[in-house]
Design a protein around this motif. Structure first.
Motif, mmCIF file in Angstrom:
data_model
loop_
_atom_site.group_PDB
_atom_site.id
_atom_site.type_symbol
_atom_site.label_atom_id
_atom_site.label_comp_id
_atom_site.label_asym_id
_atom_site.label_seq_id
_atom_site.Cartn_x
_atom_site.Cartn_y
_atom_site.Cartn_z
ATOM 1 N N LYS A 1 0.824 -1.210 0.000
ATOM 2 C CA LYS A 1 0.000 0.000 0.000
ATOM 3 C C LYS A 1 0.855 1.256 0.000
ATOM 4 O O LYS A 1 0.358 2.342 -0.210
ATOM 5 C CB LYS A 1 -0.940 0.010 1.207
ATOM 6 C CG LYS A 1 -1.989 -1.074 1.162
ATOM 7 C CD LYS A 1 -2.910 -0.874 -0.012
ATOM 8 C CE LYS A 1 -3.967 -1.953 -0.058
ATOM 9 N NZ LYS A 1 -4.818 -1.846 -1.231
ATOM 10 N N GLY A 2 2.137 1.094 0.235
ATOM 11 C CA GLY A 2 3.053 2.227 0.187
ATOM 12 C C GLY A 2 2.775 3.256 1.258
ATOM 13 O O GLY A 2 2.875 4.449 1.016
ATOM 14 N N PHE A 3 2.407 2.793 2.432
ATOM 15 C CA PHE A 3 2.138 3.728 3.514
ATOM 16 C C PHE A 3 3.435 4.352 3.980
ATOM 17 O O PHE A 3 4.275 3.708 4.587
ATOM 18 C CB PHE A 3 1.469 3.015 4.698
ATOM 19 C CG PHE A 3 0.072 2.578 4.407
ATOM 20 C CD1 PHE A 3 -0.908 3.491 4.100
ATOM 21 C CD2 PHE A 3 -0.260 1.240 4.448
ATOM 22 C CE1 PHE A 3 -2.192 3.087 3.838
ATOM 23 C CE2 PHE A 3 -1.553 0.826 4.196
ATOM 24 C CZ PHE A 3 -2.528 1.752 3.887
ATOM 25 N N ASN A 4 3.593 5.611 3.679
ATOM 26 C CA ASN A 4 4.745 6.342 4.182
ATOM 27 C C ASN A 4 4.366 7.814 4.288
ATOM 28 O O ASN A 4 3.286 8.218 3.903
ATOM 29 C CB ASN A 4 5.990 6.143 3.301
ATOM 30 C CG ASN A 4 5.749 6.579 1.869
ATOM 31 O OD1 ASN A 4 5.157 7.621 1.631
ATOM 32 N ND2 ASN A 4 6.212 5.796 0.921
ATOM 33 N N ALA A 5 5.244 8.609 4.828
ATOM 34 C CA ALA A 5 4.932 10.011 5.098
ATOM 35 C C ALA A 5 4.589 10.777 3.826
ATOM 36 O O ALA A 5 3.676 11.591 3.809
ATOM 37 C CB ALA A 5 6.106 10.668 5.819
#
Length: 76
Positions: free
Chosen positions: A61-65
């Motif tokens: 999901k590419g959860f990053n800042a």
């Protein structure tokens, strides 16, 4: 006997509570848009089966800042 049961209970509770505490903190970091290190538990902790699928989801999901900031701006 009581001492042994108490020690066993303490060890058991740490094997359950420790991973759940770490899992909750990790999910909160992801929800806040932070990019935490992959989730991991101690070798003898319970819930080891959650680690790999959860890390795959977070990674895919590419959860990053950066993503969190762009999603937040789009929502406004």
């Amino acid at each position: 006997t009581f001492v042994l049961l108490s020690i066993g209970g303490l060890i058991l509770s740490h094997r359950v509570a420790g991973p759940m505490y770490k899992f909750l903190n990790h999910m909160q970091q992801v929800a806040q848009g932070e990019a935490p290190k992959p989730l991991s538990f101690r070798e003898h902790d319970y819930f080891q089966e959650l680690v790999e699928p959860y890390n795959i989801i977070v990674d895919k999901k590419g959860f990053n800042a950066k993503d969190h900031n762009s999603i937040t701006k789009k929502a406004q």
